[in-house]
Design a protein around this motif. Structure first.
Motif, PDB file in Angstrom:
ATOM      1  N   UNK A  78       9.722   0.378  11.732  1.00 26.56           N
ATOM      2  CA  UNK A  78      10.063  -0.432  10.645  1.00 26.56           C
ATOM      3  C   UNK A  78       9.074  -0.829   9.787  1.00 26.56           C
ATOM      4  N   UNK A  79       7.645  -0.993  10.187  1.00 23.05           N
ATOM      5  CA  UNK A  79       6.644  -1.236   9.339  1.00 23.05           C
ATOM      6  C   UNK A  79       6.166  -0.309   8.538  1.00 23.05           C
ATOM      7  N   UNK A  83       6.956  -0.388   4.207  1.00 24.83           N
ATOM      8  CA  UNK A  83       5.924  -0.056   3.218  1.00 24.83           C
ATOM      9  C   UNK A  83       6.203   0.836   2.284  1.00 24.83           C
ATOM     10  N   UNK A  84       6.968   1.849   2.586  1.00 25.08           N
ATOM     11  CA  UNK A  84       7.387   2.820   1.588  1.00 25.08           C
ATOM     12  C   UNK A  84       8.703   2.378   0.778  1.00 25.08           C
ATOM     13  N   UNK A  85       9.525   1.482   1.184  1.00 25.03           N
ATOM     14  CA  UNK A  85      10.515   1.060   0.496  1.00 25.03           C
ATOM     15  C   UNK A  85       9.721  -0.027  -0.639  1.00 25.03           C
ATOM     16  N   UNK A  90       8.693  -1.746  -5.946  1.00 22.34           N
ATOM     17  CA  UNK A  90       7.721  -2.149  -6.880  1.00 22.34           C
ATOM     18  C   UNK A  90       7.196  -1.286  -7.961  1.00 22.34           C
ATOM     19  N   UNK A  91       7.481  -0.107  -8.130  1.00 25.10           N
ATOM     20  CA  UNK A  91       7.070   0.907  -8.999  1.00 25.10           C
ATOM     21  C   UNK A  91       7.226   0.214 -10.587  1.00 25.10           C
ATOM     22  N   UNK A 100       9.559   6.497  -9.842  1.00 31.12           N
ATOM     23  CA  UNK A 100       9.297   5.832  -8.625  1.00 31.12           C
ATOM     24  C   UNK A 100       9.351   7.009  -7.314  1.00 31.12           C
ATOM     25  N   UNK A 101       8.699   6.713  -6.331  1.00 36.48           N
ATOM     26  CA  UNK A 101       8.612   7.589  -5.061  1.00 36.48           C
ATOM     27  C   UNK A 101       8.469   7.047  -4.054  1.00 36.48           C
ATOM     28  N   UNK A 102       8.883   7.571  -2.676  1.00 34.73           N
ATOM     29  CA  UNK A 102       8.483   7.086  -1.407  1.00 34.73           C
ATOM     30  C   UNK A 102       7.472   7.778  -0.685  1.00 34.73           C
ATOM     31  N   UNK A 103       7.122   9.007  -1.172  1.00 35.97           N
ATOM     32  CA  UNK A 103       5.934   9.429  -0.509  1.00 35.97           C
ATOM     33  C   UNK A 103       4.945  10.130  -1.720  1.00 35.97           C
TER      34      UNK A 103
END
Length: 128
Positions: A78-79, A83-85, A90-91, A100-103
């Motif tokens: 979940x942590x 962080x990725x969300x 916040x992009x 915006x991107x996750x990875x």
């Protein structure tokens, strides 16, 4: 060849019957996906399957020892998922360079593959 993808002679059927090892099966899938040792950007990939990095000895009968393959690496805890969300949300929308991107990196790139290969023979001796 379509016959390797479906039917009783498919790689998956052979793997399910125990006619090939996990390594052979994953190599076949990499080949069918167009991955090759001849292109650092398309180098064969293998899934991270272990989730327990703290035990002295792995309990292979405990499902918690293994990663949940239905989720990407960024969502294993979940942590990490939070962080990725957060990064995505916040992009800066005014950033002209990218969306915006996750990875931030791809799981297989020439730099990652080269960093791995430089630690293996014969490459290690070549760079010493």
């Amino acid at each position: 060849d379509l016959s390797t993808l479906i039917g009783e002679t498919s790689v998956t059927e052979k793997w399910l019957r125990g006619d090939m090892t996990n390594f052979q099966y994953l190599m076949e899938l990499n080949t069918l996906a167009g991955r090759t040792y001849n292109d650092l950007m398309q180098y064969p990939v293998f899934p991270w399957i272990v989730a327990d990095y703290t035990s002295e000895e792995l309990d292979l009968t405990n499902p918690k020892t293994f990663r949940d393959l239905s989720k990407p690496m960024g969502a294993q805890t979940q942590k990490r998922l939070d962080e990725f969300i957060k990064r995505y949300r916040e992009w800066d929308e005014n950033s002209p360079d990218s969306a915006p991107y996750h990875y931030g990196t791809h799981y297989s790139s020439a730099m990652i593959v080269s960093s791995f290969l430089v630690r293996l023979e014969p490459f290690t001796q070549h760079f010493l």
